[in-house]
Design an enzyme around this catalytic site. Structure first.
Site, mmCIF file in Angstrom:
data_model
loop_
_atom_site.group_PDB
_atom_site.id
_atom_site.type_symbol
_atom_site.label_atom_id
_atom_site.label_comp_id
_atom_site.label_asym_id
_atom_site.label_seq_id
_atom_site.Cartn_x
_atom_site.Cartn_y
_atom_site.Cartn_z
ATOM 1 C CB CYS A 149 -0.987 -0.014 1.164
ATOM 2 S SG CYS A 149 -0.274 0.214 2.815
ATOM 3 C CG ASN A 189 4.358 -1.567 5.200
ATOM 4 O OD1 ASN A 189 5.432 -1.878 5.684
ATOM 5 N ND2 ASN A 189 3.398 -2.452 5.029
ATOM 6 C CB CYS A 246 -3.698 1.603 7.090
ATOM 7 S SG CYS A 246 -3.536 3.090 8.086
ATOM 8 N NE ARG A 247 -4.563 1.332 1.681
ATOM 9 C CZ ARG A 247 -4.412 1.965 0.534
ATOM 10 N NH1 ARG A 247 -5.320 1.822 -0.424
ATOM 11 N NH2 ARG A 247 -3.375 2.731 0.306
ATOM 12 C CB SER A 248 0.294 -3.408 2.849
ATOM 13 O OG SER A 248 1.075 -2.415 3.452
ATOM 14 C CG ASP A 286 -5.047 4.855 3.035
ATOM 15 O OD1 ASP A 286 -5.068 4.404 4.201
ATOM 16 O OD2 ASP A 286 -4.035 5.369 2.523
#
Length: 156
Positions: free
Chosen positions: A8, A11, A13-15, A125
């Site tokens: 993401c 690095n 939150c999402r990934s 995000d």
């Protein structure tokens, strides 16, 4: 060892959420000696930082570990070393493709390509929206489907 990298922007939150959820599912399937996961960001703002507090709170709620996870920036070498490089959104996909240049033989799919009905869309995000629960639901479904796809493709 089959290696999966989630990417993401920062690095945090999402990934890392996808990395933690995917690792959890891999462990539940008894495949932790066959499949490894990692995450990275295309940006460098959060290098060395732990996952975002919203990600940590959500993973704690579902009892999914994220110990020793620290943000890092994706490297060109990652694109050759990982078997699956998965972008959390289309902007990061374009950045990864530019970083790869002609050195990457296979495609870099969007994470949502593994979520039925979500093909071609971005994982929102939560750093900007605050909607960590919505992101978790998509990531949980996508990680299950990704694992099933890998198992089928790799004969596991």
């Amino acid at each position: 060892m089959i290696r999966v990298l989630f990417v993401c922007l920062g690095n945090i939150c999402r990934s890392p959420m996808a990395e933690a959820v995917f690792r959890h599912k891999v462990k539940e399937a008894g495949l932790e000696n066959r499949i490894a996961a990692d995450s990275a960001g295309t940006g460098d703002w959060h290098i060395g930082s732990a996952p975002h507090e919203g990600t940590r709170a959500l993973l704690d709620r579902y009892r999914i570990g994220y110990e020793r996870m620290k943000a890092r920036q994706v490297l060109a070498a990652d694109l050759k070393e990982y078997d699956y490089v998965i972008a959390m959104d289309s902007k990061n996909k374009k950045d990864l493709e530019a970083l790869a240049g002609t050195g990457r033989a296979c495609s870099i799919p969007l994470f949502m390509d593994y979520v039925p009905g979500g093909e071609g869309t971005d994982v929102p995000d939560p750093y900007f929206t605050g909607n960590f629960d919505e992101v978790y639901e998509r990531i949980d479904t996508g990680c299950s489907r990704l694992l099933a796809s890998i198992r089928e493709k790799e004969g596991l």
